[in-house]
Design a protein around this motif. Sequence first.
Motif, mmCIF file in Angstrom:
data_model
loop_
_atom_site.group_PDB
_atom_site.id
_atom_site.type_symbol
_atom_site.label_atom_id
_atom_site.label_comp_id
_atom_site.label_asym_id
_atom_site.label_seq_id
_atom_site.Cartn_x
_atom_site.Cartn_y
_atom_site.Cartn_z
ATOM 1 N N ARG A 257 0.853 -1.180 0.000
ATOM 2 C CA ARG A 257 0.000 0.000 0.000
ATOM 3 C C ARG A 257 0.899 1.244 0.000
ATOM 4 O O ARG A 257 2.011 1.213 0.527
ATOM 5 N N LEU A 259 1.282 4.696 1.599
ATOM 6 C CA LEU A 259 0.847 5.491 2.748
ATOM 7 C C LEU A 259 1.345 6.914 2.562
ATOM 8 O O LEU A 259 2.541 7.145 2.390
ATOM 9 N N GLU A 275 2.223 -4.753 3.749
ATOM 10 C CA GLU A 275 1.405 -5.095 4.916
ATOM 11 C C GLU A 275 1.607 -6.539 5.375
ATOM 12 O O GLU A 275 1.214 -6.891 6.493
ATOM 13 N N VAL A 280 0.600 -0.976 9.151
ATOM 14 C CA VAL A 280 0.512 0.429 8.770
ATOM 15 C C VAL A 280 0.477 1.328 9.994
ATOM 16 O O VAL A 280 1.133 2.386 10.033
ATOM 17 N N ILE A 284 2.805 4.666 11.130
ATOM 18 C CA ILE A 284 2.267 5.978 11.510
ATOM 19 C C ILE A 284 2.766 6.373 12.903
ATOM 20 O O ILE A 284 3.177 7.518 13.138
ATOM 21 N N ILE A 296 -3.756 11.675 6.815
ATOM 22 C CA ILE A 296 -3.328 10.325 6.433
ATOM 23 C C ILE A 296 -4.140 9.876 5.228
ATOM 24 O O ILE A 296 -5.373 10.034 5.193
ATOM 25 N N LEU A 298 -4.319 6.319 2.617
ATOM 26 C CA LEU A 298 -3.823 4.975 2.303
ATOM 27 C C LEU A 298 -4.383 4.575 0.944
ATOM 28 O O LEU A 298 -5.601 4.550 0.741
#
Length: 316
Positions: A257, A259, A275, A280, A284, A296, A298
């Motif tokens: 993913r 981010l 992932e 995730v 953060i 944020i 994703l």
Amino acid sequence: MMSEKSFAIEMKNVTKEFKILNRHEGLGGSLMDLFSRDYRILRAVDDISINIKSGEIVGYLGPNGAGKSTTIKMMTGVLEPTYGEILVNGNEPYKNRVRNAENIGVVFGQRSQLWWALPLVESFRLLKDIYMIPDQNYRQMLELYQSLVDIEPLLHKSVRQMSLGQRTLSDILAAFLHDPKIVFLDEPTIGLDVSMKAKIRNLIKGLNQKKNTTVILTTHDMGDVDALCQRIVIIDHGKMIYDNDIAHLKQYFGSYRTLRLRLEKSGWKEILVDESKTNVMSVISDYQKNEIVKDIKLEEISTEEVIKKIYEGAVA
């Protein structure tokens, strides 16, 4: 011998090597080079086999120096392979360059095939005579062009008066004018604004669908790939490292993913997260230890990021 009918392009174990002179330094070295037989072999394309069906749009991708241009030059008949076989429309292109040229169109490196000082329509008429396009076919192509993109404002404009986007659009129209079976497009949207890129992509897609033209596209713009290509072939250091559709490619990297974090001091930051290996939220949290996270996002992994992963060695 490969089949002449099943595919628009067939390449079997194609290799292209160049002899490169090992040069010496200085004036004396330059004189030595005139009579030197000290060569090394550079393998620009290394044992590539590809079959491309009629009507496919194939993205032929790779970093600079990967061997893309050399492969295309062999397909168009400019270069002869050192080893292996190539058939384009059932012909060996380097042995039948005239016949091959009759059935292909090319737009390479923004080198225009149009006459600089003439209105576009006069360039079209000259190409009509060169390719001996029947009157009815010529009229039908112009009608098709008008249905796909408004070419009327360009027809009576000289090429030198056109913007870069208009010239590129006109060159693509010229490449399709004689209804070739295969068109090679090299970086067709490079340097263009978003609006013109969209117009050119729609034009290419429309011509492919209406005429069932096979399109070989080399590009570094992943927007071109996402918008046009059903299949991508990736080469690096002369070797083919991927040949499949984009859906398969993204499925292979399905755990990745993108981010995007907007940090209070640093602004937006983009992180690629796998992932299957990393949570995730933990990523953060790590950033929050140093700066306040203001926003944020994703997102699914982009085609561009997938290609980067392949170049790094994560081959599907």
